[in-house]
Design an enzyme around this catalytic site. Sequence first.
Site, PDB file in Angstrom:
ATOM      1  CB  CYS A  72       0.189  -3.622   7.505  1.00  0.00           C
ATOM      2  SG  CYS A  72      -1.585  -3.619   7.337  1.00  0.00           S
ATOM      3  CB  CYS A 107      -0.441   3.415   7.992  1.00  0.00           C
ATOM      4  SG  CYS A 107      -1.672   2.346   8.744  1.00  0.00           S
ATOM      5  CB  CYS A 133      -0.950   0.017   1.201  1.00  0.00           C
ATOM      6  SG  CYS A 133      -0.146   0.425   2.759  1.00  0.00           S
ATOM      7  CB  CYS A 164      -6.398   0.063   3.446  1.00  0.00           C
ATOM      8  SG  CYS A 164      -6.224  -1.086   4.830  1.00  0.00           S
ATOM      9  CB  CYS A 197      -7.149 -11.517  21.676  1.00  0.00           C
ATOM     10  SG  CYS A 197      -7.781 -10.509  23.031  1.00  0.00           S
ATOM     11  CG  ASP A 233     -12.736 -15.610  23.674  1.00  0.00           C
ATOM     12  OD1 ASP A 233     -11.617 -15.045  23.652  1.00  0.00           O
ATOM     13  OD2 ASP A 233     -13.481 -15.663  22.682  1.00  0.00           O
ATOM     14  CD  GLU A 281     -19.166  -9.843  26.963  1.00  0.00           C
ATOM     15  OE1 GLU A 281     -18.783  -8.675  27.157  1.00  0.00           O
ATOM     16  OE2 GLU A 281     -18.393 -10.787  26.738  1.00  0.00           O
ATOM     17  CE1 TYR A 314     -13.849 -11.884  31.836  1.00  0.00           C
ATOM     18  CE2 TYR A 314     -13.242 -14.198  31.821  1.00  0.00           C
ATOM     19  CZ  TYR A 314     -13.271 -12.975  32.458  1.00  0.00           C
ATOM     20  OH  TYR A 314     -12.721 -12.832  33.713  1.00  0.00           O
TER      21      TYR A 314
END
Length: 463
Positions: A81, A78, A72, A171, A419, A392, A347, A326
């Site tokens: 990435c 940016c 890109c 993008c 994550c 999670d 949650e 979660y």
Amino acid sequence: MKKGEIYEGIIEKVDFPNKGRVVIDGKTVIVKNGIPGQKVRFLINKKRGDRLEGRLLEVLEKSPMEKRGPVCSIFPDCGGCMYQTMEYGEQLKMKAEQVKNMLDKAIADAGQVDDDGNPDYVFEGIKGSPMEFAYRNKMEFSFGDEYKDGPLALGLHKKGSTYDVLNAFDCKLVHEDMTKILRCVGGYFRSRGVSFYKKMQHVGYLRHLLLRRANTTGEILVNLVTTSQEEHDLEMLKEELLSLPLEGEIVGFLHIINDSLSDMVQSDETRVLYGKDYFYEEILGLKFKVTPFSFFQPNSYGAEVLYNTAREYIGDTKDMTVFDLYSGTGTISQILSPVAKKVIGVEIVEEAVQAAKENAELNGISNCRFIAGDVLKVIDEIEEMPDFIVLDPPRDGIHPKALPKIVGYGVDKMVYISCKPSSLARDLDLFLREGYRVERICCVDQFCQTVHVETVTLLVRKP
């Protein structure tokens, strides 16, 4: 070394998350936003005892790992990435190594080692996303300018800046449909000289463009976020959007009013200017209703890999009561429901719980119950006892006061989906010290080209 001094060196390795290591005269400096093997120039901007951090100023020489050019026009300004000049296989290899090194240390430090003192568990590597590019089903673009008092820009924030916005007209993380919409909206307001919201002065009109596109159906929601400080007739913009030659279809155009001082995308009022305020996305044969602010995995293709991996780790849950802590919009709960007696999801975000209930009804699922509340408090109120637990949590991991309560259930097995591997590493310490052992770990890459990665862990209670 002193703050403000400038040095040059080679990034020897990159630890999770995005922490490059440069050694100068025997001292290690952490420099973010680099790739192993790059020669960089950096400025010492933090010094706390022996801990040194540097801000990257310039890449002087490419890394041998950079075997392709930028995809890109705004790379590397940016910060989204950082790894796009690396071939995807090399990205996966590096991420897997980063996670393994971090978790090896955490597991060994907690005492789970073999006779030779090595961490004693099975690391199953990393699974890649089926789509390397154009995988994101959601993107938040910002209005602003690339430099002070410059022309209107619509795109992504410049790395390290909360003010400068780069036009993201090419993008590669999003489908071409989103790019066409971004160009149309940016050009429309630029040609009319419409103001953008200035965060320091709290004046202006345009704030964000929130786009969502279902990967399976191609349905698109266009959400224009503005303040109420000005009024503009958006009928012509609507007509321009609907006339775009898209592969998918715009099913909703929404005007979201947000007068909050915070830069977070939220709604004080939502006006549906065309169509509807939702679409349906499918994952593993289940349908999910997605609204502008629904939490939903941003990579539907990668989410299927993640949930298939989790389902394999969970194994047989026949006649079991499963706690999905979660639970978000209930994706995992509903995937497990056909092979469990009952699934209870907890949650804290009420909107996500409401969406989970609607999605369960949509899919004809009757053995899932969803509770809105903080896991820390709700698990004291649930009368049922779990046979299996799925965790999670958000990026910061499990609340330290909730961990002992979860361990206290004494279930034979748990699956932890993380994550943020550094949060997982911290939480594993307590699990291992309280009678559990790590059996298997696998990484799943949902965020190609970026520094992020998901991790699935199977915890088994020691006999």
